[in-house]
Design a protein around this motif. Structure first.
Motif, mmCIF file in Angstrom:
data_model
loop_
_atom_site.group_PDB
_atom_site.id
_atom_site.type_symbol
_atom_site.label_atom_id
_atom_site.label_comp_id
_atom_site.label_asym_id
_atom_site.label_seq_id
_atom_site.Cartn_x
_atom_site.Cartn_y
_atom_site.Cartn_z
ATOM 1 N N ALA A 1 0.972 4.093 -3.061
ATOM 2 C CA ALA A 1 0.947 5.690 -2.635
ATOM 3 C C ALA A 1 2.209 6.612 -2.867
ATOM 4 O O ALA A 1 2.265 7.444 -3.358
ATOM 5 C CB ALA A 1 0.333 5.866 -1.226
ATOM 6 N N ALA B 1 0.902 -1.237 -0.070
ATOM 7 C CA ALA B 1 0.085 0.045 0.124
ATOM 8 C C ALA B 1 0.794 1.121 -0.025
ATOM 9 O O ALA B 1 0.711 2.184 -0.784
ATOM 10 C CB ALA B 1 -0.993 0.032 1.053
ATOM 11 N N MET C 1 -4.593 -3.624 -6.857
ATOM 12 C CA MET C 1 -4.704 -2.151 -6.872
ATOM 13 C C MET C 1 -3.630 -1.501 -7.649
ATOM 14 O O MET C 1 -3.716 -0.565 -8.491
ATOM 15 C CB MET C 1 -4.704 -1.680 -5.648
ATOM 16 N N ALA D 1 -7.815 -1.319 4.240
ATOM 17 C CA ALA D 1 -7.252 -1.528 5.696
ATOM 18 C C ALA D 1 -6.049 -0.620 5.513
ATOM 19 O O ALA D 1 -4.890 -0.677 6.521
ATOM 20 C CB ALA D 1 -6.910 -2.820 5.895
ATOM 21 N N THR D 2 -5.934 0.098 4.364
ATOM 22 C CA THR D 2 -4.510 0.799 4.405
ATOM 23 C C THR D 2 -4.405 2.305 4.396
ATOM 24 O O THR D 2 -3.242 2.955 4.012
ATOM 25 C CB THR D 2 -3.752 0.429 2.659
ATOM 26 N N VAL E 1 -6.021 10.651 1.131
ATOM 27 C CA VAL E 1 -6.303 9.327 0.707
ATOM 28 C C VAL E 1 -7.776 9.053 1.390
ATOM 29 O O VAL E 1 -7.984 9.525 2.490
ATOM 30 C CB VAL E 1 -5.183 8.421 1.241
ATOM 31 N N TYR F 1 -8.336 9.766 -8.262
ATOM 32 C CA TYR F 1 -7.729 8.605 -8.844
ATOM 33 C C TYR F 1 -8.307 7.347 -8.331
ATOM 34 O O TYR F 1 -8.673 7.101 -7.075
ATOM 35 C CB TYR F 1 -6.326 8.218 -8.614
ATOM 36 N N LEU G 1 -6.332 9.963 -3.496
ATOM 37 C CA LEU G 1 -6.298 8.454 -4.010
ATOM 38 C C LEU G 1 -7.146 7.686 -3.323
ATOM 39 O O LEU G 1 -7.101 7.767 -2.061
ATOM 40 C CB LEU G 1 -4.711 8.263 -4.015
ATOM 41 N N ASN G 2 -7.730 6.799 -3.951
ATOM 42 C CA ASN G 2 -8.531 5.928 -3.324
ATOM 43 C C ASN G 2 -7.520 4.478 -3.098
ATOM 44 O O ASN G 2 -6.993 4.338 -3.799
ATOM 45 C CB ASN G 2 -9.667 5.430 -4.141
ATOM 46 N N VAL G 3 -7.887 4.160 -1.733
ATOM 47 C CA VAL G 3 -6.797 2.833 -1.447
ATOM 48 C C VAL G 3 -7.778 1.679 -0.872
ATOM 49 O O VAL G 3 -8.866 2.018 -0.595
ATOM 50 C CB VAL G 3 -5.625 3.495 -0.498
ATOM 51 N N CYS G 4 -6.849 0.903 -0.652
ATOM 52 C CA CYS G 4 -7.694 -0.379 -0.158
ATOM 53 C C CYS G 4 -8.248 0.067 1.305
ATOM 54 O O CYS G 4 -7.512 0.485 2.146
ATOM 55 C CB CYS G 4 -6.704 -1.718 -0.020
ATOM 56 N N SER H 1 -0.844 3.257 6.292
ATOM 57 C CA SER H 1 0.196 3.100 5.549
ATOM 58 C C SER H 1 0.352 3.809 4.026
ATOM 59 O O SER H 1 1.544 4.234 3.696
ATOM 60 C CB SER H 1 0.828 1.506 5.256
ATOM 61 N N SER H 2 -0.545 4.059 3.508
ATOM 62 C CA SER H 2 -0.880 4.774 2.302
ATOM 63 C C SER H 2 -0.023 6.075 2.565
ATOM 64 O O SER H 2 0.633 6.830 1.657
ATOM 65 C CB SER H 2 -1.968 4.797 1.671
#
Ligand SMILES: Cc1ncc(C[n+]2csc(CCOP(=O)(O)OP(=O)(O)O)c2C)c(N)n1
Ligand code: SF4
Ligand code: SF4
Ligand SMILES: [Mg+2]
Lengths: 373, 310, 87
Positions: free
Chosen positions: A67, A63, A93, B72-73, B44, A205, B67-70, B76-77
């Motif tokens: 990023a 992750a 992802m 659980a992240t 994020v 995004y 930014l779209n992220v997973c 950390s993102s």
């Protein structure tokens, strides 16, 4: 060009350094551990101008890489086995984001039961994550492939996994030639990312996508995967021109020219198989080796071109395709050759699971058995 | 000096016609964050109502780089962004002022699935602002229980009312010894704004949790969103405080409650205007339940007083 | 605000009004401000989750106002009422 003598894990770290990565995030797991340790100490010693993010797990490591890539940074990570499985969601992802992350995966069997030794179940289980996959047979190839992977990933905007066998390669010491930095810099120019955080021109995004556009994004990822084949060949050739180092384009072919029988395999066992081929040749068998350097995209045409119409191919798989006959390479190859309505014959054996040592004598014996000789 | 409403910047990060429900607390909170952070910020988001309300590609309802992220992240993102920025600015590959990095995450992405990565980022003291908008449920997937759902509240996975107390996430974060932490309420937008600005100007890991009454999930009329935000604070169900380098300071009505200058407003009123607590009103032992909930609030207040006296 | 067309390869989205549609259509009740009563305290402006009240004129953008009623509920002067639109 200088020559260094070091372990596979350290060579991986050296490649990240030579690629001048801006950002690394990784989490330790045997047998990848000393990659993480080496990069962390290189950063601390100031030998590599990059930030190292010591996360609390591999899901976070991937992750963080995704990023970080969204800032335009060149990013690197390394993992193995459970760590790779733990990343799975984020691997999808990364490829969907079209970020050119490069990751070294030290191949190791998967839990359960526990094992720390090599087979290819971990990375082959990530086949459909949209990542490109290389498999290496020597430490020189590991170094060169990581550099080539950045070139390809940044051109086609798809992440790449570079695989090396646990212990057999990761912990063995070999001499590796390291090209001059200016040559690597010339080979790897900076490239604009697919998308980046830009407060001057803010966009979002990978948010929610309707059925009208979703399929299009997935299709273009698929089409670009296939286009990567050409770029991988170009990268191998250009790298060869600049450094003299070469391990094959998509395939490494050994004594294939006049062969009617072929062994088909990848990873360190395929390097060992060259000796098996020599033994079998001495016994009069017209045999050659096709070592797969690139598993994704699957180099279907390149393989097909090597095989004459009466070829017999012995596929040696270091993995299981559970619930299906044979291993994963066997399925892939059958599939690739399906449209050839000729007499190509395929044989298969699964071997070397969970670290069983694959000597050239043993493999030569197995190949002979399969051929009924 | 506390900022007044008229001093709030004009920047609007929330575009008109976003996809959130009428009266959504998350978008109001984001609107205020946009004023505090200004245009030079990046964000994020994890799957949540906010992401659903962003609209479908190629349209976006929020005027930030997001930014779209997973799921659980989040933790950390954001760390990845900060470290990568530090590297790129040091190398001169990026120039100018480094953007403010923040996360916009629901209670599900914070209290539950995201906890591990957030904890790690806080322990490393990574330089960004973690913002949790706490609507006390997984609203986006149809209002299931979360670790932030309070005892007795009905959700689609606790149809009879939740049996367990929520966890105390802000305290958990405080014990990561981070330089700045704050809780906030939309009823007090300038207090929230000031806290966001303070976080922006503090180095290291900042945690801000804003209480976000969700009309759809909690079952109340959308017009009551601010009123319920206020009642949560005056009844003691939500405590307003901030902690700079671990030193707790209570704010607004909570400060007066702690000083014993005002009485708690009736918890019955807070419960009775929300459909998610309807089973309390119907229960034979209604008095007992309310007494239990009140005692819990009083115990929390006593505990926080002592915790703040450290 | 960019008004680019979508990119075929990269899932990018561009900030714009109406990303969730013409949300004024969702409205059941409509807020009306009585200028006589309004003291310009700006509470309605600050509390509007949809950012549809103009900072200077306090004019409401009915194309997007969802009719949540928060502005009316929070106005200390009761200068905003929610009415049923007749059309
Ligand atoms: C790994 C994973 N599990 C489950 C989901 C489904 N999911 C999407 S949003 C959500 C709940 C979000 O809750 P919260 O973070 O509180 O945000 P809210 O919707 O309340 O705004 C869930 C469970 C997911 N996207 N990813
Ligand atoms: S369900 Fe609640 S949090 Fe989600 S958009 Fe609606 S009001 Fe907002
Ligand atoms: S009714 Fe709601 S959306 Fe419309 S102006 Fe008032 S606060 Fe804003
Ligand atoms: Mg929630």
């Amino acid at each position: 060009m200088k020559t260094i003598l070091d372990t596979g894990c350290h060579i991986v770290a050296q490649a990240a350094k030579s690629a001048k990565v801006d950002f690394v995030s990784a989490y330790p797991i045997t047998p990848q551990t000393s990659v993480v340790e080496e990069i962390a100490s290189m950063v601390q010693r100031g030998e590599i101008d990059c930030r190292f993010l010591p996360v609390e797990g591999e899901h976070s490591a991937m992750a963080a890489c995704v990023a970080a890539a969204a800032t335009g940074a060149r990013t690197f990570t390394a993992t193995s086995s459970q760590g790779l499985l733990y990343m799975h969601e984020v691997l999808h992802m990364a490829s969907g984001c079209r970020f050119p992350i490069v990751m070294a995966n030290v191949n190791r069997g998967v839990f359960a039961p526990w094992t720390i030794w090599v087979d290819h179940q971990d990375s082959l289980s990530q086949r459909d994550t949209g990542w490109l996959q290389y498999y290496c047979a020597s430490l020189q190839e590991v170094f060169d492939t990581i550099i080539q992977a950045y070139k390809v990933a940044e051109q086609i905007k798809i992440p790449i996994m570079v695989n090396l066998d646990g212990f057999v390669l990761s912990h063995c010491v070999m001499a590796v030639q390291i090209p001059d930095q200016e040559i690597i810099d010339r080979f790897l120019p900076t490239v604009e990312p697919a998308w980046r955080f830009d407060p001057q021109n803010p966009t979002s995004y990978v948010s929610v996508t309707g059925p009208d556009l979703y399929e299009g994004f997935r299709t273009s990822l698929h089409q670009d995967q296939l286009k990567a084949l050409d770029l991988m060949v170009q990268a191998a050739r250009e790298y060869q021109e600049l450094t003299g180092l070469y391990h094959g384009d998509l395939l490494d072919l050994y004594r294939c020219d006049d062969a009617n029988t072929f062994v088909f395999a990848m990873g360190s066992m395929a390097e060992e198989l060259k000796l098996s081929v020599d033994i079998l040749r001495e016994e009069g068998i017209k045999i050659g080796l096709i070592r797969l350097r690139v598993f994704r995209p699957f180099p279907k045409e390149a393989i097909s071109k090597v095989l004459p119409e009466d070829a017999t191919v012995v596929v040696l798989d270091r993995n299981f395709a559970f619930g299906h006959e044979g291993g994963i390479l066997f399925s892939e190859l059958k599939d690739a050759l399906f449209t050839r309505r000729d007499n190509v014959r395929l044989l298969n054996q699964i071997m070397g699971i969970g670290g069983i040592d694959l000597t050239y004598q043993y493999m030569a014996e197995q190949v002979k058995n399969l051929l009924g000789l | 000096m506390a900022t007044s409403i008229k001093d709030l910047p004009r920047d609007e990060v929330v575009m008109k016609g976003h996809g959130a429900c009428a009266g959504c607390p998350s978008t109001l909170a984001l609107r205020i964050a946009g004023k505090a952070f200004g245009p030079n910020a990046v964000c994020v988001m994890t799957p949540s109502c906010t992401v659903a309300s962003l609209g479908l590609i190629p349209k976006a309802a929020y005027d930030y780089p997001i930014l779209n992220v997973c799921f659980a992240t989040a933790g950390s993102s954001a760390s990845g962004i900060v470290y990568a920025y530090e590297s790129l600015y040091k190398k001169g590959k990026l120039t100018g002022e480094m953007p403010t990095v923040f996360t916009w995450i629901g209670d599900g992405g914070t209290y539950d699935i995201g906890l591990q990565a957030i904890s790690a980022a806080a322990e490393r003291n990574d330089n960004y602002i973690f913002i949790c908008y706490n609507n006390e449920a997984y609203s986006n997937t149809g209002v299931q229980r979360s670790g932030a759902t309070p005892k007795f509240a009905a959700t689609t996975t606790t149809p009879q009312g939740k049996m367990e107390d929520k966890k105390n996430m802000p305290l958990l974060m405080l014990d990561h010894q981070i330089p700045y932490l704050a809780t906030a309420s939309l009823a007090y937008p300038t207090d929230f704004y000031d806290k966001l600005v303070k976080a922006k100007n503090t180095r290291g890991f900042k945690y801000i949790e804003v209480f976000a009454p969700c009309c759809t999930g909690w079952k109340f009329p959308s017009s009551d969103m601010i009123r319920i935000s206020r009642m949560a604070v005056t009844s003691g169900a939500w405590l307003l405080y901030e902690a700079e380098n671990g030193k707790i300071k209570f704010n607004g009505p909570t400060a007066k409650i702690m000083e014993g200058k005002v009485e708690l407003s009736p918890l019955e009123d807070y419960f009775s205007c929300q459909g998610r607590f309807a089973s309390i009103n119907r229960a034979a032992n209604k008095e007992e339940i309310i007494a239990e909930a009140k005692n819990k609030i009083l115990a929390d207040i006593e505990f926080m007083k002592k915790r703040a006296a450290f | 605000m960019a008004n680019k067309i979508y990119d075929e390869k990269y899932p990018v989205s561009y900030p714009m009004h109406g990303a969730g549609g013409k949300t004024g259509d969702w409205r059941l009740l409509t807020p009306r401000i009585d200028r006589e009563k309004c003291s310009k305290c700006m509470l309605c402006w600050v509390y509007c989750p949809d950012a549809v009240i103009d900072r200077e004129t306090l004019e409401i953008d009915y194309e997007y106002c969802k009719g949540c009623g928060i502005c009316a509920r929070e106005c200390p002067r009761k200068a905003i009422v929610m009415i049923r639109e007749e059309e």
